[in-house]
Design a protein around this motif. Structure first.
Motif, PDB file in Angstrom:
ATOM      1  N   GLU A  60       5.829  -3.105 -11.024  1.00 54.69           N
ATOM      2  CA  GLU A  60       4.852  -3.071 -12.109  1.00 54.69           C
ATOM      3  C   GLU A  60       3.426  -3.027 -11.587  1.00 54.69           C
ATOM      4  OE1 GLU A  60       3.891  -2.392 -15.867  1.00 54.69           O
ATOM      5  OE2 GLU A  60       5.930  -2.549 -15.090  1.00 54.69           O
ATOM      6  N   TYR A  61       3.143  -3.761 -10.505  1.00 54.21           N
ATOM      7  CA  TYR A  61       1.797  -3.763  -9.942  1.00 54.21           C
ATOM      8  C   TYR A  61       1.649  -2.717  -8.842  1.00 54.21           C
ATOM      9  CZ  TYR A  61       0.889  -8.080 -12.502  1.00 54.21           C
ATOM     10  OH  TYR A  61       0.722  -9.008 -13.497  1.00 54.21           O
ATOM     11  N   LEU A  62       2.711  -2.507  -8.061  1.00 53.64           N
ATOM     12  CA  LEU A  62       2.637  -1.526  -6.979  1.00 53.64           C
ATOM     13  C   LEU A  62       2.415  -0.120  -7.522  1.00 53.64           C
ATOM     14  CD1 LEU A  62       5.562  -2.684  -4.649  1.00 53.64           C
ATOM     15  CD2 LEU A  62       3.113  -2.906  -4.207  1.00 53.64           C
ATOM     16  N   LEU A  63       3.151   0.208  -8.570  1.00 54.57           N
ATOM     17  CA  LEU A  63       3.027   1.526  -9.200  1.00 54.57           C
ATOM     18  C   LEU A  63       2.434   1.335 -10.589  1.00 54.57           C
ATOM     19  CD1 LEU A  63       6.475   3.046  -8.181  1.00 54.57           C
ATOM     20  CD2 LEU A  63       4.244   3.656  -7.223  1.00 54.57           C
ATOM     21  N   ILE A  98       3.204  -9.389   3.465  1.00 54.57           N
ATOM     22  CA  ILE A  98       3.697  -8.117   2.932  1.00 54.57           C
ATOM     23  C   ILE A  98       3.364  -7.008   3.924  1.00 54.57           C
ATOM     24  CG2 ILE A  98       3.448  -6.435   1.069  1.00 54.57           C
ATOM     25  CD1 ILE A  98       4.908  -8.988   0.224  1.00 54.57           C
ATOM     26  N   PHE A  99       4.314  -6.112   4.118  1.00 54.31           N
ATOM     27  CA  PHE A  99       4.088  -4.939   4.963  1.00 54.31           C
ATOM     28  C   PHE A  99       3.922  -3.701   4.082  1.00 54.31           C
ATOM     29  CE2 PHE A  99       6.710  -7.813   7.529  1.00 54.31           C
ATOM     30  CZ  PHE A  99       5.901  -7.948   8.654  1.00 54.31           C
ATOM     31  N   ARG A 129      -5.361  -7.516  -4.116  1.00 50.07           N
ATOM     32  CA  ARG A 129      -5.868  -6.166  -4.356  1.00 50.07           C
ATOM     33  C   ARG A 129      -5.859  -5.345  -3.068  1.00 50.07           C
ATOM     34  NH1 ARG A 129      -5.190  -2.771  -7.636  1.00 50.07           N
ATOM     35  NH2 ARG A 129      -5.365  -4.448  -9.156  1.00 50.07           N
ATOM     36  N   ARG A 130      -6.107  -5.978  -1.930  1.00 48.43           N
ATOM     37  CA  ARG A 130      -6.042  -5.259  -0.648  1.00 48.43           C
ATOM     38  C   ARG A 130      -4.656  -4.667  -0.440  1.00 48.43           C
ATOM     39  NH1 ARG A 130      -6.358  -8.385   3.914  1.00 48.43           N
ATOM     40  NH2 ARG A 130      -6.649  -6.482   5.122  1.00 48.43           N
ATOM     41  N   ILE A 131      -3.617  -5.435  -0.788  1.00 49.68           N
ATOM     42  CA  ILE A 131      -2.246  -4.945  -0.640  1.00 49.68           C
ATOM     43  C   ILE A 131      -2.002  -3.766  -1.579  1.00 49.68           C
ATOM     44  CG2 ILE A 131       0.186  -5.565  -0.892  1.00 49.68           C
ATOM     45  CD1 ILE A 131      -0.621  -8.458  -0.225  1.00 49.68           C
ATOM     46  N   LEU A 132      -2.386  -3.932  -2.841  1.00 44.94           N
ATOM     47  CA  LEU A 132      -2.151  -2.879  -3.826  1.00 44.94           C
ATOM     48  C   LEU A 132      -2.942  -1.615  -3.491  1.00 44.94           C
ATOM     49  CD1 LEU A 132      -2.214  -5.046  -7.085  1.00 44.94           C
ATOM     50  CD2 LEU A 132      -0.227  -4.305  -5.753  1.00 44.94           C
ATOM     51  N   PRO A 166       0.870  -5.555   8.398  1.00 48.25           N
ATOM     52  CA  PRO A 166       0.991  -6.845   7.709  1.00 48.25           C
ATOM     53  C   PRO A 166      -0.249  -7.217   6.907  1.00 48.25           C
ATOM     54  CG  PRO A 166       0.489  -7.196  10.032  1.00 48.25           C
ATOM     55  CD  PRO A 166       0.601  -5.704   9.842  1.00 48.25           C
ATOM     56  N   TYR A 167       0.000  -7.799   5.719  1.00 49.64           N
ATOM     57  CA  TYR A 167      -1.069  -8.307   4.850  1.00 49.64           C
ATOM     58  C   TYR A 167      -0.653  -9.694   4.353  1.00 49.64           C
ATOM     59  CZ  TYR A 167      -2.685  -3.442   4.642  1.00 49.64           C
ATOM     60  OH  TYR A 167      -3.134  -2.187   4.959  1.00 49.64           O
TER      61      TYR A 167
END
Length: 507
Positions: free
Chosen positions: A219-222, A386-387, A493-496, A392-393
């Motif tokens: 939902e957040y990734l896409l 998270i990768f 937000r950096r990950i997304l 890595p994040y």
């Protein structure tokens, strides 16, 4: 196979004995709305039900109560009695309307919204309203209430696919697998391709999904504002459907749990063998993240400790014998294959506890060696990284006094010092983990070789990372409801943003 739809909790008959027993326990709380009075029966909630029903007769439309701002004494007894009455009469709009008023008067506005919406939905007897109410409870982690409203929605409209979908998910997580399969079949035999997102989005992503739990949360990734998503449930897919799919730019394999992927493995393989679009999270890489394969995949990385894991078959030899043959001793962790979030997890501290586990269990299990990871201050710490495209994040740090640790159970909101430590980790992961820890994470990301994945681990006193799990099903989301946690959002937000940039690059 047929399953009866539960409809409602039966109303317990009121007897003279009950009426006599409740004498003296009925309190009256006047509602300044005409001359109506709620009877909140603190000892016998059936009387509260009768009182609320009387209101609907005096006022007429029970839905009008939901918008009232009348003054009721803020008394928890009234709320408790009306909550109990709502269990006795779960489909009575007037009971829920009265409960909404009582909750508002008690200052419990968030709960009042649910009761008010329930009153409106029951007054209209509308399947979509029942479904939306169920989904609101599901999103706020109240699955038992969600089940109630999904069942009501399906009584009105047995072909409401979304209600079957969500009900199946809840039932599976509760261990009701046969009934979950029934609702899943009811949903996906009707429809197994779902399209959402902005029509003018910069890209269209074909998302390969499993019907059950075990998907990467997208939902957040896409985000639907930036992605048109074509979700294809692969257990029910046919190759003929492939020719009917709308044009797409990328394929994202969201079947992230290696334990559920075999159910759709063959149809996914056949589809991908002819697909020419870029693929993210190749199924072969996902398959290597099964819990029992992780020690071989990651165990030789410097400064990483991966406890041994053994997969135990259902209805097999007693676990104690199999584990002894494998050289594994207590303390051990035992969990059902395919379970997450601590569901069904047992800690067996002694040989006697291990010997007591029967061999004729109905489900396969993983047994893994338990390694004490308590910090010097007596607390346990679990990090999540998270990768994205193997980089890595930092995502979160949970701290609690118990070894069975998840962010939602760590009570982070109540302890500023925990959140301060988490903020330091998010701002400077290398400062928290050290150069050795960061190098180990880089090696893990490369070895997993997934476009999106995550890892949960602890930092041991000697500087090594104790690995708990590594897979693609990790949830990444912004904190939208708790103001005290919103400081984490720039890091989320950096990950997304990194994920979105990867999509744009691969497109």
């Amino acid at each position: 196979m047929e399953f009866r739809q539960e409809t409602s909790v039966p109303i317990v008959p009121s007897t003279p004995a009950i009426e006599r027993a409740s004498a003296g326990h009925v309190r009256r709380f006047p509602i300044r709305r005409g001359k109506a009075v709620i009877l909140a029966a603190c000892a016998w909630p059936r009387l509260a039900y009768h009182g609320a029903s009387a209101i609907s007769q005096r006022i007429g439309d029970p839905m009008s109560l939901s918008s009232a701002t009348s003054s009721i004494p803020a008394h928890d007894a009234a709320v408790d009695a009306l909550l109990a009455a709502s269990l006795l009469a779960p489909e009575d709009a007037a009971v829920h309307a009265a409960l909404g008023l009582a909750l508002r008067a008690a200052g419990r506005d968030a709960e009042a919204v649910g009761a008010e919406l329930a009153s409106i939905a029951l007054g209209r007897h509308d399947a979509l309203m029942y479904y939306n109410l169920g989904t609101s409870y599901l999103m706020t982690q109240r699955p038992a209430l969600a089940v109630k409203w999904y069942r009501l929605a399906l009584r009105v409209d047995p072909e409401l696919v979304a209600a079957h979908q969500n009900l199946a998910t809840i039932l599976e997580l509760d261990g009701c697998r046969r009934e979950a399969l029934y609702h899943r079949d009811q949903a996906y035999r009707r429809q197994n391709i779902f399209i959402d997102g902005a029509p003018a989005a910069p890209r269209t992503v074909l998302v390969l999904c499993t019907a059950g739990t075990g998907n990467v949360p997208i939902e957040y990734l896409l985000a639907p504002a930036h992605n048109r998503r074509v979700k294809w449930v692969m257990e029910y897919a046919t190759l003929e459907q492939a020719a009917q799919l709308p044009p797409y730019d990328l394929v994202f394999n969201a079947i992230g749990d290696a334990d559920v992927s075999p159910a759709s493995r063959e149809v996914v393989r056949r589809f991908l063998s002819t697909c020419e679009q870029p693929l993210l999270n190749a199924p072969a890489a996902v398959a290597r993240t099964s819990r029992d394969l992780i020690p071989a995949l990651l165990g030789d990385i410097e400064d990483v400790l991966v406890p041994p894991v053994l997969r135990l078959p259902a209805n097999g030899v007693a676990p104690a014998k199999r584990l002894a043959e494998a050289g594994m001793r207590a303390p051990l962790l035992l969990r059902p294959v395919g379970s997450h979030g601590g569901r069904g997890l047992q800690k067996l501290d002694t040989a006697a506890a291990l010997a007591a586990v029967p061999g004729d269990t109905a489900a396969e299990c993983y047994a893994s060696a338990y390694h004490d990871y308590r910090s010097a201050d007596g607390h346990y710490r679990k990090f999540r990284v998270i990768f994205v495209d193997r980089q890595p994040y930092a995502y979160h740090l949970a701290i609690a006094a118990h070894w069975l640790l998840h962010y939602t159970s760590a009570d982070m909101l109540a302890h500023p010092w925990k959140r301060d430590e988490e903020r330091r980790f998010l701002a400077d992961p290398a400062g928290a983990l050290g150069a050795r820890g960061m190098a180990a994470l880089g090696a893990i990301g490369a070895r997993l070789d997934l476009d999106f994945a995550g890892v949960d681990f602890a930092l041991l006193p000697d500087g090594r990372l104790l690995l708990f799990e590594a897979n693609a099903t990790m949830l990444v989301h912004t904190e939208d409801f708790h103001d005290t946690l919103k400081a984490k959002n720039p890091h989320v937000r950096r990950i997304l943003d990194a994920f979105d940039a990867m999509l744009a690059h691969r497109q």
